[in-house]
Design a protein around this motif. Structure first.
Motif, PDB file in Angstrom:
ATOM      1  N   VAL A 157      -4.083   1.704  -9.264  1.00 51.34           N
ATOM      2  CA  VAL A 157      -5.347   1.001  -9.894  1.00 51.34           C
ATOM      3  C   VAL A 157      -6.549   1.903  -9.217  1.00 51.34           C
ATOM      4  CG1 VAL A 157      -4.277  -1.134 -10.093  1.00 51.34           C
ATOM      5  CG2 VAL A 157      -5.816  -0.629  -7.938  1.00 51.34           C
ATOM      6  N   LEU A 158      -6.585   2.468  -8.448  1.00 50.80           N
ATOM      7  CA  LEU A 158      -7.813   3.456  -8.272  1.00 50.80           C
ATOM      8  C   LEU A 158      -7.808   4.594  -9.261  1.00 50.80           C
ATOM      9  CD1 LEU A 158      -7.882   3.201  -4.544  1.00 50.80           C
ATOM     10  CD2 LEU A 158      -9.028   1.666  -6.109  1.00 50.80           C
ATOM     11  N   ALA A 218     -12.522  -8.764  -6.533  1.00 52.28           N
ATOM     12  CA  ALA A 218     -12.197  -7.474  -6.015  1.00 52.28           C
ATOM     13  C   ALA A 218     -13.330  -6.795  -5.081  1.00 52.28           C
ATOM     14  CB  ALA A 218     -11.585  -6.807  -7.077  1.00 52.28           C
ATOM     15  N   ALA A 238     -12.489   1.942  -1.392  1.00 52.40           N
ATOM     16  CA  ALA A 238     -12.207   0.684  -2.071  1.00 52.40           C
ATOM     17  C   ALA A 238     -13.489   0.171  -2.261  1.00 52.40           C
ATOM     18  CB  ALA A 238     -11.248   0.102  -1.204  1.00 52.40           C
ATOM     19  N   LEU A 283       0.969  -1.086   0.071  1.00 49.20           N
ATOM     20  CA  LEU A 283      -0.050   0.058   0.006  1.00 49.20           C
ATOM     21  C   LEU A 283       0.846   1.364   0.010  1.00 49.20           C
ATOM     22  CD1 LEU A 283      -2.769  -0.906   2.689  1.00 49.20           C
ATOM     23  CD2 LEU A 283      -3.051  -0.975   0.035  1.00 49.20           C
ATOM     24  N   ARG A 312       0.131  -1.054  -6.816  1.00 43.07           N
ATOM     25  CA  ARG A 312      -0.304  -0.459  -5.470  1.00 43.07           C
ATOM     26  C   ARG A 312      -1.578  -0.018  -5.581  1.00 43.07           C
ATOM     27  NH1 ARG A 312       4.369   3.775  -5.006  1.00 43.07           N
ATOM     28  NH2 ARG A 312       3.957   3.853  -7.174  1.00 43.07           N
ATOM     29  N   VAL A 313      -2.338   0.025  -4.571  1.00 47.64           N
ATOM     30  CA  VAL A 313      -3.567   0.574  -4.680  1.00 47.64           C
ATOM     31  C   VAL A 313      -3.838   1.803  -5.406  1.00 47.64           C
ATOM     32  CG1 VAL A 313      -5.468   1.305  -3.147  1.00 47.64           C
ATOM     33  CG2 VAL A 313      -4.460  -0.840  -2.618  1.00 47.64           C
ATOM     34  N   LYS A 314      -2.806   2.719  -5.146  1.00 46.55           N
ATOM     35  CA  LYS A 314      -2.876   4.104  -5.807  1.00 46.55           C
ATOM     36  C   LYS A 314      -2.869   3.942  -7.111  1.00 46.55           C
ATOM     37  CE  LYS A 314       1.851   5.842  -5.044  1.00 46.55           C
ATOM     38  NZ  LYS A 314       2.820   6.622  -4.686  1.00 46.55           N
ATOM     39  N   GLY A 374      -7.201  -3.946  -5.162  1.00 47.97           N
ATOM     40  CA  GLY A 374      -6.474  -3.361  -5.898  1.00 47.97           C
ATOM     41  C   GLY A 374      -6.078  -4.162  -7.183  1.00 47.97           C
ATOM     42  N   ARG A 375      -5.286  -5.466  -6.889  1.00 52.71           N
ATOM     43  CA  ARG A 375      -4.796  -6.268  -7.772  1.00 52.71           C
ATOM     44  C   ARG A 375      -5.813  -6.771  -8.680  1.00 52.71           C
ATOM     45  NH1 ARG A 375      -1.237 -11.127  -5.640  1.00 52.71           N
ATOM     46  NH2 ARG A 375       0.583  -9.545  -5.651  1.00 52.71           N
ATOM     47  N   LEU A 418      -9.017  -5.761  -9.201  1.00 53.98           N
ATOM     48  CA  LEU A 418     -10.019  -4.789  -9.888  1.00 53.98           C
ATOM     49  C   LEU A 418     -10.379  -4.936 -11.471  1.00 53.98           C
ATOM     50  CD1 LEU A 418     -11.881  -2.596  -8.521  1.00 53.98           C
ATOM     51  CD2 LEU A 418     -10.239  -0.890  -9.312  1.00 53.98           C
TER      52      LEU A 418
END
Length: 286
Positions: free
Chosen positions: A280-281, A95, A115, A58, A276-278, A85-86, A88
């Motif tokens: 994919v968002l 997800a 999320a 993260l 990382r989450v950031k 995130g992985r 999504l």
């Protein structure tokens, strides 16, 4: 913007799984006033976590928010957020299940509600996405996901409510990508309400520029050309349609996107860097 219309890549890499942590009954006791799906008594068992996931993938802001949790809960929430995130883009439903698992122990945190909302949206559960993203907006003050909220309102049959968003000061202050995405959603809402002229008006934003291409420009040009055709302005519509491949060429997208090349060598290769989450968002804060 509307992920409802995007095809899903169902290729999913096989990864070994971790045994699921035993859920702490004290942490997960049912509260009838908590209407989150993650808190339902009939909730399903949390999905398994890939063995390579540690939770440390993260970004710094996510880690900062999670620092308010106990050690056990922080690890649980972090790992499920990484999995959300992985997955999504390749398995939105799974997800979503991971995001719900994170919500069971971290549902008071803005990043967790974000999320859950985005994963629900990707999975096509627009009522859940709407509820979660409205909560995220309220507790964080962030307006980034107004376009997604508007699209959810359209999806649940409330295009008039989506249009009302344009009257909010926060919506009028959006710029760049967020403004363009909201304009395209609202154009669809106006058309659903039978107001084609209104659809044209909301698309005429500074980002609608024939001489400058943004990542969203091909879709914005297409939406504008479609509205112009509907209004009988065919010559003007053809001008904007003709600019779509020009923009795609400049951006290296669409027909001009480089194909994915797969290497079938038998040699061992380094494990690819996990997103990382950031990453994919949706992009942060226009």
């Amino acid at each position: 913007m509307t992920k409802r219309d995007q095809p899903m890549n169902d290729r999913r890499p096989h990864r070994p799984r971790q045994r699921e942590e035993r859920e702490d009954p004290e942490q997960l006791s049912h509260n009838p006033r908590d209407l989150r799906r993650a808190n339902r008594e009939d909730r399903e068992r949390s999905p398994e976590i890939d063995e390579d996931v540690t939770g440390k993938e993260l970004d710094r802001e996510a880690a900062r928010q999670l620092s308010t949790l106990t050690d056990n809960n922080r690890k649980w929430v972090a790992k499920h957020l990484v999995m959300a995130g992985r997955l999504l883009d390749i398995d939105p439903q799974l997800a979503f299940e991971h995001a719900l698992a994170a919500s069971r122990r971290g549902g008071r945190l803005a990043i967790v509600r974000e999320a859950v909302g985005l994963a629900a949206y990707a999975a096509g559960d627009y009522a859940e996405a709407l509820r979660e993203l409205r909560t995220y907006r309220r507790i964080s003050g962030d307006q980034t996901h107004l376009p997604v909220i508007a699209d959810c309102l359209r999806a649940v049959g409330k295009p008039d409510k989506a249009i009302e968003l344009t009257q909010e000061p926060e919506a009028q202050q959006l710029t760049g990508t967020a403004r363009a995405e909201l304009a395209m959603v609202l154009a669809g809402a106006h058309r659903e309400a039978g107001d084609v002229a209104g659809a044209k008006a909301v698309l005429e934003i500074p980002e609608l520029n024939l001489n400058r291409a943004y990542p969203f420009s091909p879709r914005l040009y297409a939406a504008y050309a479609e509205v112009l055709h509907a209004l009988g302005q065919d010559e003007e519509a053809r001008k904007w349609s003709a600019q779509i491949p020009v923009a795609e060429n400049a951006l290296g997208t669409g027909a001009f996107e480089e194909p994915e090349i797969l290497d079938f060598d038998d040699e061992d290769e380094e494990e690819p860097t996990l997103p990382r989450v950031k990453d994919v968002l949706p992009e942060v804060r226009a």
